[in-house]
Design a protein around this motif. Structure first.
Motif, mmCIF file in Angstrom:
data_model
loop_
_atom_site.group_PDB
_atom_site.id
_atom_site.type_symbol
_atom_site.label_atom_id
_atom_site.label_comp_id
_atom_site.label_asym_id
_atom_site.label_seq_id
_atom_site.Cartn_x
_atom_site.Cartn_y
_atom_site.Cartn_z
ATOM 1 N N ALA A 497 0.767 -1.354 -0.121
ATOM 2 C CA ALA A 497 -0.047 -0.165 -0.104
ATOM 3 C C ALA A 497 0.754 1.309 0.079
ATOM 4 O O ALA A 497 0.455 2.272 -0.689
ATOM 5 C CB ALA A 497 -0.959 0.019 1.304
ATOM 6 N N LEU A 500 2.302 2.050 -3.307
ATOM 7 C CA LEU A 500 1.152 2.519 -4.206
ATOM 8 C C LEU A 500 1.022 3.776 -4.056
ATOM 9 O O LEU A 500 0.673 4.768 -4.855
ATOM 10 C CB LEU A 500 -0.336 1.371 -4.047
ATOM 11 C CG LEU A 500 -0.131 0.044 -4.819
ATOM 12 C CD1 LEU A 500 -1.231 -0.883 -4.458
ATOM 13 C CD2 LEU A 500 0.361 -0.121 -6.410
ATOM 14 N N TRP A 501 0.714 4.269 -2.705
ATOM 15 C CA TRP A 501 0.477 5.575 -2.331
ATOM 16 C C TRP A 501 1.494 6.614 -2.891
ATOM 17 O O TRP A 501 1.147 7.523 -3.432
ATOM 18 C CB TRP A 501 0.431 5.659 -0.878
ATOM 19 C CG TRP A 501 0.102 7.083 -0.200
ATOM 20 C CD1 TRP A 501 -1.081 7.639 -0.261
ATOM 21 C CD2 TRP A 501 1.092 7.963 0.502
ATOM 22 N NE1 TRP A 501 -0.961 8.832 0.437
ATOM 23 C CE2 TRP A 501 0.470 8.883 1.109
ATOM 24 C CE3 TRP A 501 2.294 7.433 1.111
ATOM 25 C CZ2 TRP A 501 0.941 9.905 2.081
ATOM 26 C CZ3 TRP A 501 2.969 8.401 1.921
ATOM 27 C CH2 TRP A 501 2.020 9.681 2.319
ATOM 28 N N GLU A 504 1.025 7.355 -6.610
ATOM 29 C CA GLU A 504 -0.503 8.211 -7.103
ATOM 30 C C GLU A 504 -0.083 9.320 -7.886
ATOM 31 O O GLU A 504 -0.901 9.323 -8.696
ATOM 32 C CB GLU A 504 -1.308 8.356 -5.898
ATOM 33 C CG GLU A 504 -1.774 6.886 -5.115
ATOM 34 C CD GLU A 504 -3.073 7.164 -4.603
ATOM 35 O OE1 GLU A 504 -3.030 8.598 -3.914
ATOM 36 O OE2 GLU A 504 -3.977 6.346 -4.408
ATOM 37 N N GLU A 512 -4.588 -3.541 -6.580
ATOM 38 C CA GLU A 512 -4.861 -3.162 -5.023
ATOM 39 C C GLU A 512 -3.810 -3.583 -4.388
ATOM 40 O O GLU A 512 -3.158 -4.443 -4.653
ATOM 41 C CB GLU A 512 -6.187 -3.870 -4.663
ATOM 42 C CG GLU A 512 -7.443 -3.184 -5.413
ATOM 43 C CD GLU A 512 -8.831 -3.902 -4.674
ATOM 44 O OE1 GLU A 512 -8.466 -4.597 -3.826
ATOM 45 O OE2 GLU A 512 -9.765 -3.870 -5.375
ATOM 46 N N VAL A 554 -1.759 6.267 5.425
ATOM 47 C CA VAL A 554 -1.930 5.858 3.916
ATOM 48 C C VAL A 554 -3.221 5.752 3.388
ATOM 49 O O VAL A 554 -3.987 4.745 3.742
ATOM 50 C CB VAL A 554 -0.981 4.395 3.533
ATOM 51 C CG1 VAL A 554 -1.266 4.118 2.118
ATOM 52 C CG2 VAL A 554 0.641 4.663 4.065
ATOM 53 N N LEU A 556 -5.327 5.425 0.005
ATOM 54 C CA LEU A 556 -5.152 5.332 -1.374
ATOM 55 C C LEU A 556 -6.532 5.660 -2.049
ATOM 56 O O LEU A 556 -7.589 5.442 -1.552
ATOM 57 C CB LEU A 556 -4.944 3.905 -1.558
ATOM 58 C CG LEU A 556 -3.668 3.150 -1.128
ATOM 59 C CD1 LEU A 556 -3.575 1.797 -1.406
ATOM 60 C CD2 LEU A 556 -2.392 3.855 -1.897
#
Length: 608
Positions: A497, A500-501, A504, A512, A554, A556
């Motif tokens: 996560a 991915l954050w 962004e 996911e 975090v 998302l």
């Protein structure tokens, strides 16, 4: 017993399958207390989920000592191969039209085939209880459509009924009476549809539908044109040219009685029956007595317009979710599908690891992929490409479609602009009631691949698009492709996560946290036009400093959900969709970045 054979023709969602439910119920086919599924003719899960008819099906009811065989036809042009053959089994057609929407392109497609065969239509205006119903205008539109399709005077003098399939009534006027149920429709079928045509001579039947049964083997359904057939009778099969394909015995004859198929002792001319016991005979073949030598003429089938590659899944996660992964299993499944569906064309590639599957449209191929994935197959599929043809003068011809878009007036400018970018030509623009416009275009199939999801985004989900193959026409020139590049994973593992954050601001994600990724897999859409390799496995470095700014939560943004159709339309030629029973992943064809660079250089060298 007298026999009538009719087809029900309607656009997707105009209430055809619901009407058949009520016809079955009111003719006494079900017991009073029998539990029956809703939309009983939608037999497979995909039909129930999407609310569309994919496979043609037969049923039969008895009304006033006459057996009426009813054929439910698919309403979508992608499944048109079914339609063309089925209409040869019937002598009349009920054209079901929505009282608000009027005749739509898919209705036009099937009606044009029915009128060309000389069938006399009965027009039923459904859903007259809708608040925006406009029954009289719709009847005028139907008349104009029939006239445009070169209907003869007898076909233009069609009888009309109004009613509601859901509530189970039909009458000569939109106001009713409603207490007679569907009796007026049944009576009109007996009065207007000619008795089943019967020819002289020995047993002959044209194969129309094919299915595989685990107990009876191949089952062929068709209408008996002449003579009779009994179990254990010896018959032969002739192909379209009149060559004998095989000779064999009929092991069982099944006839449609309500929603059940029951064994019968004798099939008579004019009835629609299913025959088991032959191993090679297929659709469009003539099943006949050994004394017959001339086959029944089958309807020609329109050519496939879209092709895709089905490739053995070679990703690092291959075999982890499905149990059917080998090329032999995929080959057997595809050829089995092509046996029953004459609009599919299947070719093997030289390396035997991939297959070129050609069909009528993306939807038909997407339904095939979805069905295979539910059966446990793992495959990788390429972007759909159109099937080009060569003209007589050596020029390139491409498939052109007639596209009809219903849209709110405020969004019409965007739709016209986007369609012109896709080399579409606007033919007509007219109001369709309720501040909506109906736009008609002639557009190349190439430009329409992937436009459905973009159209829904542009019009806030309010537009409805319908397409219909028109003809092969000269090549329209280059069409701009996708503007954005992609974000590609550079290592294998599980997406984190925190990583991915941090990514962004590079663009929206399509995966996911916790998803398994591998090198070369697509994980997001880049905000710019180039591809970017990123690390989605990088966790947060732990320090002993604890402050509110350091421990930022975090949060998302939800990822873009890639459905199968959307993924197929969105990928580029150097990308694939990996389809497994549990996942849909997007990836580059060449997973190794060095291989991709080499391929790019070769491409530039060839172009230069």
């Amino acid at each position: 017993m007298q026999i009538r054979n009719i087809a029900i023709i309607a656009h997707v969602d105009h209430g055809k399958t619901t009407l058949v439910d009520k016809l079955l119920a009111q003719s006494g086919t079900f017991r009073e207390n029998q539990r029956v599924a809703e939309r009983v003719m939608d037999s497979n899960d995909l039909e129930k989920e999407r609310g569309i008819t994919i496979l043609a099906k037969c049923t039969s009811v008895v009304w006033k000592d006459t057996r009426i065989n009813i054929v439910d036809t698919p309403g979508h042009a992608d499944f048109g191969g079914e339609v063309e053959r089925i209409l040869s089994m019937v002598d009349g057609a009920i054209v079901l039209v929505d009282a608000a929407e009027g005749p739509m392109p898919q209705t036009k497609f099937v009606v044009s085939k029915a009128l060309a065969l000389g069938l006399k239509p009965i027009v039923a205006v459904n859903k007259v209880d809708r608040p925006d119903a406009r029954s009289q205008e719709v009847i005028n539109e139907v008349f104009d459509l029939f006239a445009a399709l070169d209907a003869n005077d007898e076909q233009l003098d069609f009888p009309i009924l109004y009613g509601s399939g859901r509530d189970g009534w039909m009458a000569k006027s939109p106001e009713g009476p409603q207490d007679q149920g569907l009796g007026p429709l049944f009576d009109l079928v007996l009065e207007h549809v000619p008795e089943a045509k019967v020819e002289e001579g020995a047993f002959r039947m044209l194969g129309t539908l094919l299915e595989a049964n685990p107990f009876l083997g191949r089952i062929i359904t068709g209408r008996i044109a002449a003579g009779t057939v009994k179990p254990n009778q010896t018959i032969k099969v002739l192909d379209r040219q009149g060559n004998t394909v095989e000779t064999g015995r009929v092991s069982k004859i099944l006839a449609f009685r309500g929603i059940e198929r029951q064994p019968i002792e004798e099939g008579v001319a004019g009835d629609i029956v299913s025959i088991a016991g032959l191993v090679k005979g297929t659709v469009a073949d003539t099943f006949c007595d050994p004394s017959v030598s001339i086959p029944i003429q089958a309807q020609p089938i329109d050519p496939p317009t879209v092709t895709m590659s089905f490739i053995v899944n070679d990703s690092p996660l291959a075999g982890t979710e499905g149990d059917k992964v080998t090329s032999r299993m995929i080959r057997d499944r595809l050829f089995k599908e092509a046996e029953g569906n004459v609009t599919l064309n299947i070719e093997e590639s030289g390396d035997k690891d991939s297959f070129f599957v050609s069909g009528r449209g993306e939807l038909q191929l997407a339904i095939l992929i979805e069905t295979m994935r539910r059966e446990g197959f793992e495959i990788a599929v390429s972007r759909p490409r159109v099937v080009f043809q060569k003209g007589e003068d050596g020029s390139t011809l491409e498939p052109i479609e007639e596209v009809l878009i219903d849209v709110d007036e405020e969004y019409s400018g965007t739709v016209v602009q986007k369609m012109s970018e896709r080399k579409a030509e606007m033919i007509e623009m007219k109001p369709s009631g309720g501040n909506r416009l109906r736009l008609v275009f002639h557009a190349p199939t190439r430009g329409l691949i992937g436009y459905q999801s973009e159209l829904l985004t542009d019009t806030r989900g309010t537009a409805i698009m319908n397409r219909l193959f028109k003809a092969y026409e000269p090549f329209k020139g280059e069409i701009a492709g996708r503007n954005n590049g992609v974000l590609i994973a550079n290592e294998a593992g599980e997406a984190v996560a925190y990583a991915l954050w941090n990514l962004e601001d590079r663009g929206p994600m399509i995966i996911e946290p916790g998803w398994k990724v591998y090198q070369g897999m697509l994980i997001g859409i880049h905000t710019r036009d180039n591809d970017l390799e990123v690390n989605v496995l990088k966790g947060k470095k732990l320090t002993n400093v604890r402050t509110t700014s350091k421990d930022e939560a975090v949060r998302l943004t939800p990822p873009i959900r890639m459905t199968l159709e959307r993924a197929l339309a969105w990928i580029q030629d150097d990308e694939l969709v990996e389809v497994t029973p549990k996942s849909i992943r997007l990836r580059k064809k060449l997973l190794d970045p060095n291989d991709r660079k080499r391929a790019e250089k070769q491409k530039e060298a060839l172009a230069g």
